[in-house]
Motif scaffolding. Sequence first.
Motif, PDB file in Angstrom:
ATOM      1  N   ARG A 154       0.758  -1.320  -0.084  1.00  0.00           N
ATOM      2  CA  ARG A 154       0.137  -0.288  -0.076  1.00  0.00           C
ATOM      3  C   ARG A 154       0.993   0.970   0.195  1.00  0.00           C
ATOM      4  O   ARG A 154       0.314   2.171  -0.754  1.00  0.00           O
ATOM      5  N   ALA A 155       1.933   1.722   0.978  1.00  0.00           N
ATOM      6  CA  ALA A 155       3.152   2.289   0.860  1.00  0.00           C
ATOM      7  C   ALA A 155       3.622   2.537  -0.799  1.00  0.00           C
ATOM      8  O   ALA A 155       3.720   3.951  -0.794  1.00  0.00           O
ATOM      9  N   ALA A 156       3.850   1.204  -0.693  1.00  0.00           N
ATOM     10  CA  ALA A 156       5.180   2.054  -2.313  1.00  0.00           C
ATOM     11  C   ALA A 156       3.730   2.075  -3.341  1.00  0.00           C
ATOM     12  O   ALA A 156       4.075   3.503  -4.464  1.00  0.00           O
ATOM     13  N   VAL A 157       2.538   2.014  -3.630  1.00  0.00           N
ATOM     14  CA  VAL A 157       1.255   2.296  -4.387  1.00  0.00           C
ATOM     15  C   VAL A 157       1.319   3.919  -3.945  1.00  0.00           C
ATOM     16  O   VAL A 157       1.328   4.502  -5.591  1.00  0.00           O
ATOM     17  N   ALA A 158       1.093   4.439  -3.090  1.00  0.00           N
ATOM     18  CA  ALA A 158       1.242   5.680  -2.316  1.00  0.00           C
ATOM     19  C   ALA A 158       1.843   6.211  -2.835  1.00  0.00           C
ATOM     20  O   ALA A 158       1.790   7.835  -4.101  1.00  0.00           O
ATOM     21  N   ILE A 159       3.157   5.902  -2.584  1.00  0.00           N
ATOM     22  CA  ILE A 159       4.121   6.561  -3.133  1.00  0.00           C
ATOM     23  C   ILE A 159       4.681   6.451  -4.872  1.00  0.00           C
ATOM     24  O   ILE A 159       5.037   7.983  -5.026  1.00  0.00           O
ATOM     25  N   LEU A 282      13.142   0.261   5.208  1.00  0.00           N
ATOM     26  CA  LEU A 282      12.792   1.697   3.789  1.00  0.00           C
ATOM     27  C   LEU A 282      13.021   1.393   2.777  1.00  0.00           C
ATOM     28  O   LEU A 282      13.225   1.590   1.364  1.00  0.00           O
ATOM     29  N   ASP A 283      14.263   0.458   2.380  1.00  0.00           N
ATOM     30  CA  ASP A 283      15.524  -0.328   0.956  1.00  0.00           C
ATOM     31  C   ASP A 283      13.999  -1.076   0.340  1.00  0.00           C
ATOM     32  O   ASP A 283      13.825  -1.236  -0.746  1.00  0.00           O
ATOM     33  N   LEU A 284      13.352  -1.685   1.758  1.00  0.00           N
ATOM     34  CA  LEU A 284      12.709  -2.698   0.701  1.00  0.00           C
ATOM     35  C   LEU A 284      11.202  -1.872   0.331  1.00  0.00           C
ATOM     36  O   LEU A 284      10.844  -2.138  -0.277  1.00  0.00           O
ATOM     37  N   LEU A 285      10.809  -0.594   0.854  1.00  0.00           N
ATOM     38  CA  LEU A 285       9.754  -0.060   0.437  1.00  0.00           C
ATOM     39  C   LEU A 285      10.130   0.797  -0.757  1.00  0.00           C
ATOM     40  O   LEU A 285       9.542   1.158  -1.719  1.00  0.00           O
ATOM     41  N   TYR A 286      11.349   1.219  -0.998  1.00  0.00           N
ATOM     42  CA  TYR A 286      12.330   1.863  -2.274  1.00  0.00           C
ATOM     43  C   TYR A 286      12.075   0.925  -3.014  1.00  0.00           C
ATOM     44  O   TYR A 286      12.371   1.285  -4.831  1.00  0.00           O
ATOM     45  N   ILE A 287      12.432  -0.301  -2.851  1.00  0.00           N
ATOM     46  CA  ILE A 287      12.662  -0.962  -4.124  1.00  0.00           C
ATOM     47  C   ILE A 287      11.184  -1.514  -4.509  1.00  0.00           C
ATOM     48  O   ILE A 287      10.950  -1.290  -5.963  1.00  0.00           O
ATOM     49  N   ALA A 288       9.980  -1.038  -3.620  1.00  0.00           N
ATOM     50  CA  ALA A 288       8.830  -1.607  -4.294  1.00  0.00           C
ATOM     51  C   ALA A 288       8.540  -0.201  -5.552  1.00  0.00           C
ATOM     52  O   ALA A 288       7.650  -0.902  -5.639  1.00  0.00           O
ATOM     53  N   VAL A 289       8.710   0.814  -4.663  1.00  0.00           N
ATOM     54  CA  VAL A 289       8.115   1.599  -5.676  1.00  0.00           C
ATOM     55  C   VAL A 289       9.226   1.693  -6.912  1.00  0.00           C
ATOM     56  O   VAL A 289       8.314   1.349  -7.656  1.00  0.00           O
ATOM     57  N   GLN A 291       9.879  -1.081  -8.661  1.00  0.00           N
ATOM     58  CA  GLN A 291       9.425  -1.588  -9.667  1.00  0.00           C
ATOM     59  C   GLN A 291       8.463  -1.171 -10.205  1.00  0.00           C
ATOM     60  O   GLN A 291       7.787  -1.797 -10.772  1.00  0.00           O
ATOM     61  N   ARG A 292       7.002  -0.500  -8.939  1.00  0.00           N
ATOM     62  CA  ARG A 292       5.848   0.124 -10.016  1.00  0.00           C
ATOM     63  C   ARG A 292       6.315   0.702 -10.642  1.00  0.00           C
ATOM     64  O   ARG A 292       5.377   1.744 -11.529  1.00  0.00           O
ATOM     65  N   THR A 293       7.068   1.935 -11.005  1.00  0.00           N
ATOM     66  CA  THR A 293       7.810   2.873 -11.935  1.00  0.00           C
ATOM     67  C   THR A 293       8.983   2.362 -13.175  1.00  0.00           C
ATOM     68  O   THR A 293       9.545   3.860 -12.625  1.00  0.00           O
ATOM     69  N   HIS A 294       8.869   0.833 -12.979  1.00  0.00           N
ATOM     70  CA  HIS A 294      10.118   0.986 -13.301  1.00  0.00           C
ATOM     71  C   HIS A 294      10.918   1.514 -14.690  1.00  0.00           C
ATOM     72  O   HIS A 294      12.035   2.218 -14.604  1.00  0.00           O
ATOM     73  N   ASP A 295      10.200   1.647 -15.385  1.00  0.00           N
ATOM     74  CA  ASP A 295      10.143   2.470 -17.319  1.00  0.00           C
ATOM     75  C   ASP A 295      11.122   4.217 -16.415  1.00  0.00           C
ATOM     76  O   ASP A 295      12.424   4.500 -16.917  1.00  0.00           O
ATOM     77  N   ARG A 296      10.350   4.853 -15.703  1.00  0.00           N
ATOM     78  CA  ARG A 296      10.742   5.742 -15.176  1.00  0.00           C
ATOM     79  C   ARG A 296      11.759   5.528 -13.948  1.00  0.00           C
ATOM     80  O   ARG A 296      12.934   7.173 -14.046  1.00  0.00           O
ATOM     81  N   ALA A 297      11.497   5.062 -13.734  1.00  0.00           N
ATOM     82  CA  ALA A 297      12.988   4.963 -11.978  1.00  0.00           C
ATOM     83  C   ALA A 297      14.342   4.404 -13.062  1.00  0.00           C
ATOM     84  O   ALA A 297      15.018   5.350 -12.793  1.00  0.00           O
ATOM     85  N   HIS A 298      13.965   3.093 -14.248  1.00  0.00           N
ATOM     86  CA  HIS A 298      15.542   3.204 -14.837  1.00  0.00           C
ATOM     87  C   HIS A 298      15.903   3.980 -15.628  1.00  0.00           C
ATOM     88  O   HIS A 298      17.399   4.516 -15.337  1.00  0.00           O
ATOM     89  N   ALA A 299      15.196   5.118 -16.045  1.00  0.00           N
ATOM     90  CA  ALA A 299      15.552   6.030 -17.155  1.00  0.00           C
ATOM     91  C   ALA A 299      16.040   7.103 -15.198  1.00  0.00           C
ATOM     92  O   ALA A 299      16.961   8.080 -16.325  1.00  0.00           O
TER      93      ALA A 299
END
Length: 319
Positions: A154-159, A282-289, A291-299
């Motif tokens: 839930r936190a990852a989706v919100a962030i 928090l590292d787990l939460l960061y990775i989860a975020v 994952q959910r923004t993969h293309d944007r995060a990777h770029a």
Amino acid sequence: MVDHEADSSAGTAVADADGVDRRGVGVASDGVLARVRAGADELTGALRRVAEHVLSDPEAAARATIVELAERSGTSPATVTRFCRAMGFEGYADLRLGIAAETGRARSAGWSVDIGREIQPSDPLERVLEQIIVADTRAMHDTAALLDLGEVERAAVAIAGASRVNIFGASGSALVGEEMQFSLHRIGVAAWAWNDVHSGLAAAALLRPGDVALGISHSGQTREAIEMLAEGGSRGATTIALTGFRRSPLAELADIVLLTASQATTFRPDALSARHPQLVVLDLLYIAVAQRTHDRAHAAFRRTAQAVDGHKAARGVTA
């Protein structure tokens, strides 16, 4: 002598036991002692004495009958039963089996169940290193047992969907918050970390629905973190609490609660020993975020890495 007087906190404890939030708190044996440790500070009177006795000698508690545990803690069998319910167990048999399984695993893994031994000034560094590693390892396992992965989701989706993320903490918790802000910033999430209460309150007042406010406090009682998170929540932001206590003031006002455990040692009280588990969550939460923004995060990660690449020393160059 067994205390047969009514426990002054029993009414509250029973009500809490009946209405306890059992997310991530099943009857599995994993994290039984972590659950007791996390709940002990929220108990009073006879219920707290039972918790303290269990934590002081888990192996003895696993071998004791309900009458023996009541006598040793100076309470009554009825109080022990209420304690079990407050911890999320159906009865004493479930608690006893859970403790026995956990202490058995600890012995098999070579961990010391009683890791609270004071570090002496004369202890060699090898002994101190062992104590720190054992304490941190136990805290990590306890955190994994306490953590509700549904809440992390839930936190990852919100962030991931937020236009703005504000992170609030004071003192040591502020350092943890800054690490999270740095990680989110590298993957293109608009995040700010605030440790000054005036600046934090001003920033929280500008949050809107769809934004996220993350408050960090191991005790969940840090006034500054509570005030800043409450201000963000009052503006419609989704509020997340990272704390060691589910019923703390910080957790009570949050939409999402992420729990951590700690193992205090000499020179490292709970607030300090909680630092590594907090960083892991928090590292787990960061990775989860990510994952959910993969293309944007990777770029974003690629661009930020390229931006600072010129400031790295050339390989093979010596001073």
